[in-house]
Design a protein around this motif. Structure first.
Motif, PDB file in Angstrom:
ATOM      1  N   ARG A  93       0.829  -1.207   0.000  1.00  0.00           N
ATOM      2  CA  ARG A  93       0.000   0.000   0.000  1.00  0.00           C
ATOM      3  C   ARG A  93       0.858   1.250   0.000  1.00  0.00           C
ATOM      4  O   ARG A  93       0.560   2.219  -0.722  1.00  0.00           O
ATOM      5  CB  ARG A  93      -0.937   0.015   1.215  1.00  0.00           C
ATOM      6  CG  ARG A  93      -2.225  -0.739   1.011  1.00  0.00           C
ATOM      7  CD  ARG A  93      -3.274  -0.348   2.060  1.00  0.00           C
ATOM      8  NE  ARG A  93      -3.804   0.988   1.835  1.00  0.00           N
ATOM      9  CZ  ARG A  93      -4.752   1.553   2.593  1.00  0.00           C
ATOM     10  NH1 ARG A  93      -5.258   0.888   3.641  1.00  0.00           N
ATOM     11  NH2 ARG A  93      -5.198   2.755   2.331  1.00  0.00           N
ATOM     12  N   ASP A  94       1.896   1.275   0.829  1.00  0.00           N
ATOM     13  CA  ASP A  94       2.757   2.461   0.874  1.00  0.00           C
ATOM     14  C   ASP A  94       3.285   2.790  -0.514  1.00  0.00           C
ATOM     15  O   ASP A  94       3.207   3.936  -0.974  1.00  0.00           O
ATOM     16  CB  ASP A  94       3.933   2.230   1.822  1.00  0.00           C
ATOM     17  CG  ASP A  94       3.557   2.289   3.296  1.00  0.00           C
ATOM     18  OD1 ASP A  94       2.382   2.593   3.614  1.00  0.00           O
ATOM     19  OD2 ASP A  94       4.438   2.024   4.129  1.00  0.00           O
ATOM     20  N   ALA A  95       3.845   1.790  -1.188  1.00  0.00           N
ATOM     21  CA  ALA A  95       4.466   2.029  -2.495  1.00  0.00           C
ATOM     22  C   ALA A  95       3.433   2.475  -3.524  1.00  0.00           C
ATOM     23  O   ALA A  95       3.658   3.429  -4.284  1.00  0.00           O
ATOM     24  CB  ALA A  95       5.189   0.766  -2.964  1.00  0.00           C
ATOM     25  N   TRP A  96       2.286   1.799  -3.576  1.00  0.00           N
ATOM     26  CA  TRP A  96       1.257   2.098  -4.558  1.00  0.00           C
ATOM     27  C   TRP A  96       0.638   3.472  -4.318  1.00  0.00           C
ATOM     28  O   TRP A  96       0.492   4.281  -5.252  1.00  0.00           O
ATOM     29  CB  TRP A  96       0.191   1.014  -4.506  1.00  0.00           C
ATOM     30  CG  TRP A  96      -1.031   1.216  -5.336  1.00  0.00           C
ATOM     31  CD1 TRP A  96      -2.314   1.285  -4.879  1.00  0.00           C
ATOM     32  CD2 TRP A  96      -1.124   1.330  -6.760  1.00  0.00           C
ATOM     33  NE1 TRP A  96      -3.198   1.441  -5.920  1.00  0.00           N
ATOM     34  CE2 TRP A  96      -2.485   1.465  -7.100  1.00  0.00           C
ATOM     35  CE3 TRP A  96      -0.180   1.325  -7.786  1.00  0.00           C
ATOM     36  CZ2 TRP A  96      -2.934   1.604  -8.400  1.00  0.00           C
ATOM     37  CZ3 TRP A  96      -0.621   1.464  -9.097  1.00  0.00           C
ATOM     38  CH2 TRP A  96      -1.977   1.602  -9.398  1.00  0.00           C
ATOM     39  N   GLU A  97       0.284   3.762  -3.078  1.00  0.00           N
ATOM     40  CA  GLU A  97      -0.395   5.016  -2.798  1.00  0.00           C
ATOM     41  C   GLU A  97       0.535   6.214  -2.941  1.00  0.00           C
ATOM     42  O   GLU A  97       0.100   7.286  -3.391  1.00  0.00           O
ATOM     43  CB  GLU A  97      -1.049   4.960  -1.417  1.00  0.00           C
ATOM     44  CG  GLU A  97      -2.220   3.982  -1.407  1.00  0.00           C
ATOM     45  CD  GLU A  97      -2.866   3.791  -0.050  1.00  0.00           C
ATOM     46  OE1 GLU A  97      -3.966   3.229  -0.020  1.00  0.00           O
ATOM     47  OE2 GLU A  97      -2.260   4.186   0.970  1.00  0.00           O
ATOM     48  N   LEU A  98       1.791   6.066  -2.575  1.00  0.00           N
ATOM     49  CA  LEU A  98       2.738   7.158  -2.819  1.00  0.00           C
ATOM     50  C   LEU A  98       2.889   7.411  -4.316  1.00  0.00           C
ATOM     51  O   LEU A  98       2.961   8.564  -4.760  1.00  0.00           O
ATOM     52  CB  LEU A  98       4.100   6.841  -2.190  1.00  0.00           C
ATOM     53  CG  LEU A  98       4.175   7.044  -0.680  1.00  0.00           C
ATOM     54  CD1 LEU A  98       5.445   6.416  -0.113  1.00  0.00           C
ATOM     55  CD2 LEU A  98       4.115   8.533  -0.326  1.00  0.00           C
ATOM     56  N   ALA A  99       2.905   6.340  -5.108  1.00  0.00           N
ATOM     57  CA  ALA A  99       2.994   6.504  -6.560  1.00  0.00           C
ATOM     58  C   ALA A  99       1.733   7.173  -7.110  1.00  0.00           C
ATOM     59  O   ALA A  99       1.810   8.015  -8.019  1.00  0.00           O
ATOM     60  CB  ALA A  99       3.230   5.155  -7.233  1.00  0.00           C
ATOM     61  N   LEU A 100       0.548   6.806  -6.595  1.00  0.00           N
ATOM     62  CA  LEU A 100      -0.690   7.468  -7.006  1.00  0.00           C
ATOM     63  C   LEU A 100      -0.652   8.959  -6.682  1.00  0.00           C
ATOM     64  O   LEU A 100      -1.046   9.803  -7.513  1.00  0.00           O
ATOM     65  CB  LEU A 100      -1.887   6.831  -6.320  1.00  0.00           C
ATOM     66  CG  LEU A 100      -2.297   5.422  -6.746  1.00  0.00           C
ATOM     67  CD1 LEU A 100      -3.416   4.913  -5.836  1.00  0.00           C
ATOM     68  CD2 LEU A 100      -2.749   5.385  -8.208  1.00  0.00           C
ATOM     69  N   ILE A 101      -0.204   9.297  -5.485  1.00  0.00           N
ATOM     70  CA  ILE A 101      -0.119  10.707  -5.087  1.00  0.00           C
ATOM     71  C   ILE A 101       0.827  11.469  -6.011  1.00  0.00           C
ATOM     72  O   ILE A 101       0.502  12.566  -6.499  1.00  0.00           O
ATOM     73  CB  ILE A 101       0.339  10.824  -3.618  1.00  0.00           C
ATOM     74  CG1 ILE A 101      -0.779  10.343  -2.683  1.00  0.00           C
ATOM     75  CG2 ILE A 101       0.735  12.264  -3.279  1.00  0.00           C
ATOM     76  CD1 ILE A 101      -0.343  10.170  -1.242  1.00  0.00           C
ATOM     77  N   GLU A 102       1.994  10.888  -6.265  1.00  0.00           N
ATOM     78  CA  GLU A 102       2.960  11.563  -7.136  1.00  0.00           C
ATOM     79  C   GLU A 102       2.392  11.756  -8.539  1.00  0.00           C
ATOM     80  O   GLU A 102       2.581  12.809  -9.164  1.00  0.00           O
ATOM     81  CB  GLU A 102       4.262  10.766  -7.169  1.00  0.00           C
ATOM     82  CG  GLU A 102       5.012  10.827  -5.841  1.00  0.00           C
ATOM     83  CD  GLU A 102       6.089   9.757  -5.714  1.00  0.00           C
ATOM     84  OE1 GLU A 102       6.274   8.970  -6.674  1.00  0.00           O
ATOM     85  OE2 GLU A 102       6.728   9.720  -4.656  1.00  0.00           O
ATOM     86  N   ALA A 103       1.640  10.760  -9.035  1.00  0.00           N
ATOM     87  CA  ALA A 103       1.029  10.876 -10.356  1.00  0.00           C
ATOM     88  C   ALA A 103      -0.042  11.958 -10.373  1.00  0.00           C
ATOM     89  O   ALA A 103      -0.159  12.726 -11.339  1.00  0.00           O
ATOM     90  CB  ALA A 103       0.441   9.532 -10.781  1.00  0.00           C
ATOM     91  N   ALA A 104      -0.845  12.030  -9.312  1.00  0.00           N
ATOM     92  CA  ALA A 104      -1.889  13.055  -9.241  1.00  0.00           C
ATOM     93  C   ALA A 104      -1.276  14.450  -9.170  1.00  0.00           C
ATOM     94  O   ALA A 104      -1.751  15.387  -9.835  1.00  0.00           O
ATOM     95  CB  ALA A 104      -2.792  12.802  -8.035  1.00  0.00           C
ATOM     96  N   LEU A 105      -0.224  14.602  -8.389  1.00  0.00           N
ATOM     97  CA  LEU A 105       0.436  15.904  -8.295  1.00  0.00           C
ATOM     98  C   LEU A 105       1.030  16.309  -9.637  1.00  0.00           C
ATOM     99  O   LEU A 105       0.946  17.471 -10.049  1.00  0.00           O
ATOM    100  CB  LEU A 105       1.526  15.863  -7.219  1.00  0.00           C
ATOM    101  CG  LEU A 105       1.056  15.683  -5.773  1.00  0.00           C
ATOM    102  CD1 LEU A 105       2.246  15.535  -4.839  1.00  0.00           C
ATOM    103  CD2 LEU A 105       0.171  16.844  -5.329  1.00  0.00           C
ATOM    104  N   ALA A 106       1.634  15.342 -10.340  1.00  0.00           N
ATOM    105  CA  ALA A 106       2.264  15.641 -11.622  1.00  0.00           C
ATOM    106  C   ALA A 106       1.233  15.997 -12.694  1.00  0.00           C
ATOM    107  O   ALA A 106       1.504  16.835 -13.574  1.00  0.00           O
ATOM    108  CB  ALA A 106       3.108  14.450 -12.075  1.00  0.00           C
ATOM    109  N   SER A 107       0.055  15.381 -12.636  1.00  0.00           N
ATOM    110  CA  SER A 107      -0.954  15.570 -13.674  1.00  0.00           C
ATOM    111  C   SER A 107      -1.970  16.649 -13.353  1.00  0.00           C
ATOM    112  O   SER A 107      -2.794  17.000 -14.204  1.00  0.00           O
ATOM    113  CB  SER A 107      -1.690  14.248 -13.922  1.00  0.00           C
ATOM    114  OG  SER A 107      -2.406  13.845 -12.760  1.00  0.00           O
ATOM    115  N   GLY A 108      -1.964  17.145 -12.122  1.00  0.00           N
ATOM    116  CA  GLY A 108      -2.958  18.125 -11.716  1.00  0.00           C
ATOM    117  C   GLY A 108      -4.317  17.524 -11.414  1.00  0.00           C
ATOM    118  O   GLY A 108      -5.327  18.238 -11.397  1.00  0.00           O
TER     119      GLY A 108
END
Length: 230
Positions: A93-108
């Motif tokens: 969960r840590d790895a997946w959710e951090l990646a989701l957050i980073e993707a959301a921040l990058a894409s707006g």
């Protein structure tokens, strides 16, 4: 856009879960989350842990993202030794959710972090956590506590919820050092940071409590509105 925006919600990943006569691993999400999204005007897509390399592709299909509550984040994620009172790690969960957050921040992509999700947002931006504090859970296991939170005037959270409110809460960790660019947008009476947001982003908010356990739709409606405006 027309129609209801698609809101992705991250899920638990549990082993040995009992399903009738079966005992199977399961991707779980308490029904409060999808019900809250639906009541606020969104459609729900569950996002169980996956290869972090696929996070950007998943977020690209969404109009908004919710990182749900759950277990303690591994302190190694923010460079701290493990406290004896910190729970076991949820590595996938840590790895997946951090990646989701980073993707959301990058894409707006509009992003709401709930409890653990707020803590992960803070960590993703370089912040740290207090690994234990008292007074933010109920005295009975499995029951949510309640306490008031006060908005910071002029913030995105205050625009959605301008008055002091009593919220359902169940956490023993909290934001310590704020991540880069984040500002605190609500506090509890003891000074604990109860909401954070990223003013430079399109719409990014984290709340330390559990809006899916309450009747107040305003925070989720703000996310759904931002997702619709995209």
């Amino acid at each position: 856009m027309s129609g209801r925006p698609l809101i992705g919600v991250s899920t638990y990943w549990e082993t040995g879960t009992r399903w009738g006569v079966w005992e199977l691993d399961a991707a779980l999400l308490p029904t409060g989350y999808p019900l809250l999204v639906r009541r606020a005007g969104g459609l729900v897509a569950m996002l169980p842990p996956d290869d972090p390399a696929h996070a950007a592709a998943a977020v690209a299909r969404l109009d908004g993202l919710v990182i749900a509550g759950g277990p303690d984040v591994d302190p190694a994620r923010y460079g701290a030794p493990r406290s004896p009172r910190t729970g076991p790690p949820a590595t996938e969960r840590d790895a997946w959710e951090l990646a989701l957050i980073e993707a959301a921040l990058a894409s707006g992509t509009p992003l709401l972090g709930i409890c653990r999700g707020m803590q992960l947002l803070n960590i993703a931006l370089g912040g740290t956590l207090v690994q234990h504090l008292d007074g933010h859970t109920a005295d009975v296991a499995g029951v949510f506590g309640r306490h008031p939170v006060v908005p910071v005037p002029g913030t995105r959270y205050a625009a959605a919820v301008p008055e002091e409110t009593v919220v359902p809460t169940s956490h023993h960790q909290a934001v310590d050092r704020l991540g880069e660019g984040l500002v605190a947008s609500a506090h509890s009476a003891d000074g604990t940071v109860e909401a954070v947001e990223l003013p430079a982003a399109r719409w990014v908010l984290g709340v330390q409590w559990h809006p899916e356990m309450a009747e107040d739709l305003r925070v989720m409606r703000a996310l759904v509105r931002a997702a619709s405006d995209g």
